[in-house]
Design a protein around this motif. Sequence first.
Motif, mmCIF file in Angstrom:
data_model
loop_
_atom_site.group_PDB
_atom_site.id
_atom_site.type_symbol
_atom_site.label_atom_id
_atom_site.label_comp_id
_atom_site.label_asym_id
_atom_site.label_seq_id
_atom_site.Cartn_x
_atom_site.Cartn_y
_atom_site.Cartn_z
ATOM 1 N N LEU A 136 0.836 -1.191 0.000
ATOM 2 C CA LEU A 136 0.000 0.000 0.000
ATOM 3 C C LEU A 136 0.868 1.235 0.000
ATOM 4 C CD1 LEU A 136 -1.335 0.920 3.466
ATOM 5 C CD2 LEU A 136 -0.109 -1.213 3.173
ATOM 6 N N ARG A 137 0.257 2.323 -0.420
ATOM 7 C CA ARG A 137 0.952 3.605 -0.440
ATOM 8 C C ARG A 137 1.115 4.091 0.992
ATOM 9 N NH1 ARG A 137 -1.770 7.906 -4.267
ATOM 10 N NH2 ARG A 137 -2.601 8.760 -2.332
ATOM 11 N N GLY A 138 2.280 4.620 1.304
ATOM 12 C CA GLY A 138 2.639 4.988 2.655
ATOM 13 C C GLY A 138 1.741 6.000 3.333
ATOM 14 N N ASP A 139 1.001 6.789 2.561
ATOM 15 C CA ASP A 139 0.119 7.786 3.177
ATOM 16 C C ASP A 139 -1.270 7.230 3.483
ATOM 17 O OD1 ASP A 139 -0.577 7.627 0.445
ATOM 18 O OD2 ASP A 139 -1.297 9.696 0.422
ATOM 19 N N ARG A 157 9.690 -1.572 3.287
ATOM 20 C CA ARG A 157 9.308 -0.232 2.836
ATOM 21 C C ARG A 157 10.253 0.144 1.702
ATOM 22 N NH1 ARG A 157 7.338 4.652 5.295
ATOM 23 N NH2 ARG A 157 7.088 3.498 7.226
ATOM 24 N N LEU A 158 9.669 0.623 0.624
ATOM 25 C CA LEU A 158 10.458 1.167 -0.476
ATOM 26 C C LEU A 158 10.226 2.677 -0.468
ATOM 27 C CD1 LEU A 158 9.580 -1.508 -3.182
ATOM 28 C CD2 LEU A 158 11.742 -1.266 -1.951
ATOM 29 N N ASP A 159 11.255 3.413 -0.087
ATOM 30 C CA ASP A 159 11.131 4.862 0.045
ATOM 31 C C ASP A 159 10.873 5.519 -1.308
ATOM 32 O OD1 ASP A 159 11.632 4.697 2.765
ATOM 33 O OD2 ASP A 159 13.794 4.957 2.513
ATOM 34 N N ARG A 160 9.889 6.400 -1.310
ATOM 35 C CA ARG A 160 9.561 7.233 -2.486
ATOM 36 C C ARG A 160 9.431 6.405 -3.771
ATOM 37 N NH1 ARG A 160 10.138 12.405 -2.545
ATOM 38 N NH2 ARG A 160 11.382 12.500 -4.436
ATOM 39 N N PHE A 161 8.814 5.248 -3.671
ATOM 40 C CA PHE A 161 8.711 4.289 -4.773
ATOM 41 C C PHE A 161 7.509 4.562 -5.678
ATOM 42 C CE2 PHE A 161 7.475 0.130 -6.534
ATOM 43 C CZ PHE A 161 8.689 -0.316 -7.035
ATOM 44 N N TYR A 169 5.624 8.689 -2.950
ATOM 45 C CA TYR A 169 5.155 8.075 -1.704
ATOM 46 C C TYR A 169 5.941 6.800 -1.458
ATOM 47 C CZ TYR A 169 1.125 11.061 -2.661
ATOM 48 O OH TYR A 169 0.323 12.131 -2.933
ATOM 49 N N ASP A 170 6.061 6.434 -0.194
ATOM 50 C CA ASP A 170 6.660 5.155 0.148
ATOM 51 C C ASP A 170 5.687 4.036 -0.206
ATOM 52 O OD1 ASP A 170 8.694 6.658 1.229
ATOM 53 O OD2 ASP A 170 8.195 6.207 3.314
ATOM 54 N N LYS A 171 6.227 2.884 -0.525
ATOM 55 C CA LYS A 171 5.436 1.671 -0.728
ATOM 56 C C LYS A 171 5.692 0.787 0.481
ATOM 57 C CE LYS A 171 4.928 -2.257 -3.892
ATOM 58 N NZ LYS A 171 5.300 -2.756 -5.233
ATOM 59 N N LEU A 172 4.624 0.445 1.202
ATOM 60 C CA LEU A 172 4.728 -0.398 2.389
ATOM 61 C C LEU A 172 4.341 -1.825 2.034
ATOM 62 C CD1 LEU A 172 3.018 1.980 4.981
ATOM 63 C CD2 LEU A 172 5.419 1.915 4.260
#
Length: 182
Positions: A136-139, A157-161, A169-172
């Motif tokens: 999911l999107r980090g936000d 977590r993929l930062d700013r993916f 956004y991060d991908k969690l």
Amino acid sequence: MGDWEVRLIGSGGLTEGETGGVVALLRALVAGGAALGWVEPPPAAEVIALLETLTAAVPSGDAAIALAVVPAAAGEEVAGFGYWRRYDRPTHRPNADLEKLAVDPDRQGLGLGRTLLTTLIAAALRHRIEVLTLDLRGDNIRAAALYKKLGFHQYGRLDRFVAVGEARYDKLLYALDLRELR
């Protein structure tokens, strides 16, 4: 439960009205900025093709589709939708990915998302899925909280993916080990 119902879709697939409801729901959510994998509302034909592919995979246990409906003047209205799909790679086949979970914003907070998710988890258990993954999107804080409440844990977590225009956004990455629930 309220004035809604959540059900799994069988090998007969969705009715024309249910299909139209899923198309309308996904298009409206994406138009409103929902993090469902599309930047622009998906064309109806793309969603219909996805639903046909999923329906074809249901009888073999390679997918499960859950639908939340509410009574409406003309029958039922789609208020939520979710599905998982078994991984294609032979080495990953015991596992599945929850690819979409979507609830009408006007009906969020009523338990539809939780019921859709528990219905999909139950189907995964019946089909001997070992690990159910999702991203999911980090936000998307509300979704992350729901997943955690139901036992998913964040494993990456993929930062700013995720790119939405200029925004990043991060991908969690989350997983639920169903072997622990058997």
